[in-house]
Design a protein around this motif. Structure first.
Motif, short mmCIF file in Angstrom:
data_model
loop_
_atom_site.label_atom_id
_atom_site.label_comp_id
_atom_site.label_asym_id
_atom_site.label_seq_id
_atom_site.Cartn_x
_atom_site.Cartn_y
_atom_site.Cartn_z
N GLY A 139 0.79 -1.22 0.00
CA GLY A 139 0.00 0.00 0.00
C GLY A 139 0.82 1.27 0.00
N GLU A 140 2.09 1.19 0.37
CA GLU A 140 2.96 2.36 0.32
C GLU A 140 3.21 2.74 -1.13
N THR A 141 3.43 4.02 -1.39
CA THR A 141 3.82 4.44 -2.73
C THR A 141 5.33 4.30 -2.86
N LEU A 142 5.79 4.23 -4.10
CA LEU A 142 7.22 4.19 -4.35
C LEU A 142 7.91 5.43 -3.78
N LEU A 143 7.24 6.58 -3.90
CA LEU A 143 7.80 7.82 -3.36
C LEU A 143 7.96 7.72 -1.84
N ASP A 144 6.95 7.21 -1.16
CA ASP A 144 7.02 7.07 0.30
C ASP A 144 8.20 6.18 0.70
N VAL A 145 8.35 5.06 0.00
CA VAL A 145 9.45 4.13 0.31
C VAL A 145 10.79 4.84 0.12
N ALA A 146 10.93 5.54 -1.00
CA ALA A 146 12.19 6.25 -1.28
C ALA A 146 12.48 7.27 -0.18
N LEU A 147 11.50 8.08 0.18
CA LEU A 147 11.71 9.11 1.20
C LEU A 147 12.02 8.50 2.56
N ASN A 148 11.35 7.40 2.90
CA ASN A 148 11.58 6.73 4.19
C ASN A 148 12.99 6.18 4.31
#
Length: 135
Positions: free
Chosen positions: A55-64
């Motif tokens: 459910g996470e976006t690719l952007l969220d994963v990258a930023l995290n």
């Protein structure tokens, strides 16, 4: 007979989602009541693999995970700076919606048939993506 419970969570876009995803990731490892099926995203060209939750976006994963990815609009699908090319697992991302499709049609930065916007592509499985606009 014990069963594992896997939850799929729809995360909001934007800065609030980054903190929420981090908290969920931590609780996924420690919660006795529920297990999350942890996923992996490999970011190219830096060859870094990151843990993610469904459910996470690719952007969220990258930023995290401090992956250098541009995101001028803050994940609101109003630019194309988080453009990625999906190398493996395109079918394991959420479907492209109309807003994302329209933005990608306007993209001039090396668009490919597997182009996605990191802020819109939600994870359903393990993927490998190449960041097209490095910070």
């Amino acid at each position: 007979m014990a069963r594992d419970l896997y939850l799929i969570i729809q995360m909001p876009n934007g800065p609030a989602a980054v903190g929420a995803a981090s908290r969920l990731r931590r609780s996924a490892r420690t919660s006795a009541g529920a297990k999350f099926q942890m996923l992996t995203v490999k970011f190219l060209p830096m060859e870094i693999e990151c843990e993610a939750i469904p459910g996470e976006t690719l952007l969220d994963v990258a930023l995290n995970h401090d992956i250098p990815i541009q995101h001028a609009c803050g994940g609101m699908c109003s630019c194309t700076t988080c453009h990625v090319s999906v190398k493996e697992g395109a079918n394991l991302l959420s479907d492209i919606e109309e807003d994302e499709s329209e933005r990608l049609e306007d993209a001039t930065d090396a668009r490919t048939p597997t182009s996605r916007l990191g802020c819109q592509a939600r994870l359903r499985g393990n993927v490998i993506v190449e960041i097209m606009n490095l910070e």
